[in-house]
Design an enzyme around this catalytic site. Sequence first.
Site, PDB file in Angstrom:
ATOM      1  N   ASP A 154       1.196  30.509  -5.008  1.00 45.32           N
ATOM      2  CA  ASP A 154       0.561  29.481  -4.173  1.00 45.32           C
ATOM      3  C   ASP A 154      -0.766  29.108  -4.825  1.00 45.32           C
ATOM      4  OD1 ASP A 154       2.688  30.353  -2.574  1.00 45.32           O
ATOM      5  OD2 ASP A 154       1.558  30.075  -0.718  1.00 45.32           O
ATOM      6  N   LYS A 217       2.149  22.277   0.140  1.00 45.52           N
ATOM      7  CA  LYS A 217       1.711  23.103   1.264  1.00 45.52           C
ATOM      8  C   LYS A 217       0.437  22.514   1.850  1.00 45.52           C
ATOM      9  CE  LYS A 217      -0.049  27.861   1.950  1.00 45.52           C
ATOM     10  NZ  LYS A 217      -0.261  29.173   1.278  1.00 45.52           N
ATOM     11  N   LYS A 253       5.626  23.412   3.116  1.00 38.27           N
ATOM     12  CA  LYS A 253       5.100  24.585   3.811  1.00 38.27           C
ATOM     13  C   LYS A 253       3.873  24.214   4.638  1.00 38.27           C
ATOM     14  CE  LYS A 253       3.178  29.234   3.048  1.00 38.27           C
ATOM     15  NZ  LYS A 253       2.864  30.294   2.033  1.00 38.27           N
TER      16      LYS A 253
END
Length: 317
Positions: A154, A217, A253
């Site tokens: 991430d 995300k 996400k």
Amino acid sequence: MTATDLPRNAGLPFDPAVVAEVRVNTSAVERRAATLPARRSLKKDHQAAWLARAVSMIDLTTLSGDDTPGRVRRLCAKALQPVRPDLLDAIGLPDLTTGAVCVYHEMVPTAVDAVQGRIPVAAVSTGFPAGLSPFHLRLREIEESVAAGATEIDIVISRRHVLTGDWQALYDETAQMRAACGTAHMKAILATGELGTLKNVARASMVTMMAGSDFIKTSTGKESVNATLPVSLIMMRAIRSFEAMSGFKVGYKPAGGVSKSKDAITYLALLKEELGDRWLRPDLFRFGASSLLGDIERQLEHHVTGRYSAGHRHPAG
């Protein structure tokens, strides 16, 4: 690597015209998002099935300064057994796990050892959460997390490139981060609460996907504003537009701000309506919301027994 039967997003060459063409009707987005919670109602077996699906798409996370190997091992135990065995047996899903565990780089070896390959280990990287460390160190952090066994990374983008409209710089940095990830799947954190406008969110989504992001995300979870329905609608439609251009499916996400079962169902309903059933799998959707699991457990116990329970009946690990 994340288990998937889909070709990985290979990205596209940077095209400033694509970015310039992005438009957002903010009032229409907000109206659409406002209708969702009021008109989504699932009951009994249908609700339990959607909540179990939500569990399978949670990135169970600990990102605290006082993380210890013991805490991470408990987190991993919870990820592998997210709901009490008697409840899982009752709903016919004895092998249910979360989608992944997510930790700082320092804790990657502990998590890899604890999960034994049953679920992915994700590492937050690139100077998380601000993303302001020297760029060569951000790349090195990615490489070291992958070498330690993380199969998902991430990363956080440089918000300043969005706020100043330097889309080429955002593309170049993201593409280099993707290259550093190697076979590990990359989730690009946009920190949408700090980007100023929904148009910036849409443009940042498009640029990071053009640069090869496997997921986009919303947030680090550390901002004052995290995942919201309007932002999610914008990012999902950017994913749909990118698929139409490239043929590649990119994951989504939402992180932070999703803590209740009813909210999870609302997000999944939006996902199904905007992107379709294929996105209702862990290789294309994750919740970055560890507190969500506790509420889902209580709802599943109520479904099985007819009674709500106290939190101590659902230990963390």
